[in-house]
Design a protein around this motif. Structure first.
Motif, PDB file in Angstrom:
ATOM      1  N   THR A  54     101.134  17.817  35.738  1.00 41.93           N
ATOM      2  CA  THR A  54     100.400  16.716  35.114  1.00 41.93           C
ATOM      3  C   THR A  54     101.255  15.453  35.051  1.00 41.93           C
ATOM      4  OG1 THR A  54      99.038  18.213  33.785  1.00 41.93           O
ATOM      5  CG2 THR A  54      99.276  15.962  32.978  1.00 41.93           C
ATOM      6  N   ILE A 186      94.540  14.364  32.945  1.00 41.41           N
ATOM      7  CA  ILE A 186      94.151  15.643  32.357  1.00 41.41           C
ATOM      8  C   ILE A 186      92.653  15.862  32.467  1.00 41.41           C
ATOM      9  CG2 ILE A 186      94.098  16.967  30.201  1.00 41.41           C
ATOM     10  CD1 ILE A 186      96.718  15.624  29.439  1.00 41.41           C
ATOM     11  N   SER A 187      91.865  14.808  32.308  1.00 39.90           N
ATOM     12  CA  SER A 187      90.407  14.942  32.439  1.00 39.90           C
ATOM     13  C   SER A 187      90.017  15.339  33.862  1.00 39.90           C
ATOM     14  CB  SER A 187      89.729  13.623  32.063  1.00 39.90           C
ATOM     15  OG  SER A 187      89.994  13.271  30.724  1.00 39.90           O
ATOM     16  N   LEU A 190      90.778  18.930  34.256  1.00 46.02           N
ATOM     17  CA  LEU A 190      89.854  19.753  33.470  1.00 46.02           C
ATOM     18  C   LEU A 190      88.489  19.878  34.139  1.00 46.02           C
ATOM     19  CD1 LEU A 190      89.453  21.231  30.721  1.00 46.02           C
ATOM     20  CD2 LEU A 190      88.666  19.054  29.799  1.00 46.02           C
ATOM     21  N   GLY A 200      95.173  20.255  32.225  1.00 47.20           N
ATOM     22  CA  GLY A 200      93.720  20.371  32.184  1.00 47.20           C
ATOM     23  C   GLY A 200      93.239  21.700  32.716  1.00 47.20           C
TER      24      GLY A 200
END
Length: 253
Positions: A54, A186-187, A190, A200
């Protein structure tokens, strides 16, 4: 001290809600349980690899944003014709969420890491660009006119007069963009992660485990702590590098 009190109150509220049964522990584990799981994750090699994955997407996206936004901001802020021509386009693109562009980006970029980098750079570019434009407008006109009177070319005025004055504004833009880039990275992992790794992806995988709720909360807590640490680091670096700027504003500290 007030910040530590706020953290303690939040920790205590989570502990009370989990221990008293006011909220089902399968939905909200006690804070102490989350803390124990966070400690275990921090010594887990696989989880640390996800953190590094990340951070790689975050840092590369932020660097790309700086490389694009700073020169563009200098030009837009310095040349009135370019400013008037680009302003509408900037105001049109700036409100579009980076994650909303993911379905389009995935058509051209299959790699998860490259997709993260692209979307993070897009999201982080706008705070840096707008701060750079604002910084150019804050350059002392007397210093600029004096440089022209001494025969400096426009490019030299931009590099020797405008750029040093704009640098603190760029640093503030980078600090603001850092949080945005981390959120988008991170989104993206995810929602659109393809097994490449990252925080994520870890949160998504843990959420599918019936006993994974403490790990989800622990990973989220670590993510928040990571964002806070990055912000504090950039803030400290900004104040050290541009102390003269904060002294001028009366905000040294």
């Amino acid at each position: 001290m007030r910040g530590l009190i706020g953290v303690f109150v939040l920790f205590l509220a989570g502990e009370v809600l989990g221990r008293t049964g006011l909220v089902d522990r399968s939905y909200l584990p006690p804070s102490s349980v989350v803390l124990v799981h966070a400690g275990r994750l921090l010594v887990n090699a696989d989880f640390l690899r996800d953190v590094l994955f990340t951070l790689g997407g975050w840092s590369s996206g932020l660097v790309i944003a700086v490389v694009i936004a700073v020169p563009a901001g200098l030009v837009i802020g310095s040349v009135p014709i370019v400013n008037s021509a680009a302003r509408v386009l900037v105001e049109f693109l700036r409100p579009i969420p980076a994650v909303a562009l993911a379905p389009l980006v995935v058509l051209f970029i299959a790699s998860q890491s490259e997709m993260e980098r692209t979307l993070a750079a897009y999201a982080a570019m706008w705070p840096i660009l707008m701060n750079t434009i604002y910084g150019v407008g804050d350059v002392d006109p007397v210093a600029r006119d004096m440089a022209r009177c001494f025969g400096l070319r426009p490019s030299a005025v931009l590099l020797r007069i405008a750029l040093p004055s704009v640098a603190p504004f760029v640093a503030t833009g980078v600090r603001l963009a850092s949080s945005v880039a981390l959120i988008v990275t991170i989104s993206t992992e995810l929602i659109y992660g393809s097994g490449g790794g990252g925080l994520g992806q870890y949160i998504f995988a843990a959420s599918g485990d019936p006993d994974g709720t403490p790990d989800v909360f622990a990973a989220v807590a670590i993510t928040g702590a990571l964002g806070l640490a990055l912000d504090l680091l950039l803030t400290r670096g900004e104040r050290r590098a541009f102390r003269w700027h904060f002294d001028r504003l009366g905000k040294n500290g």
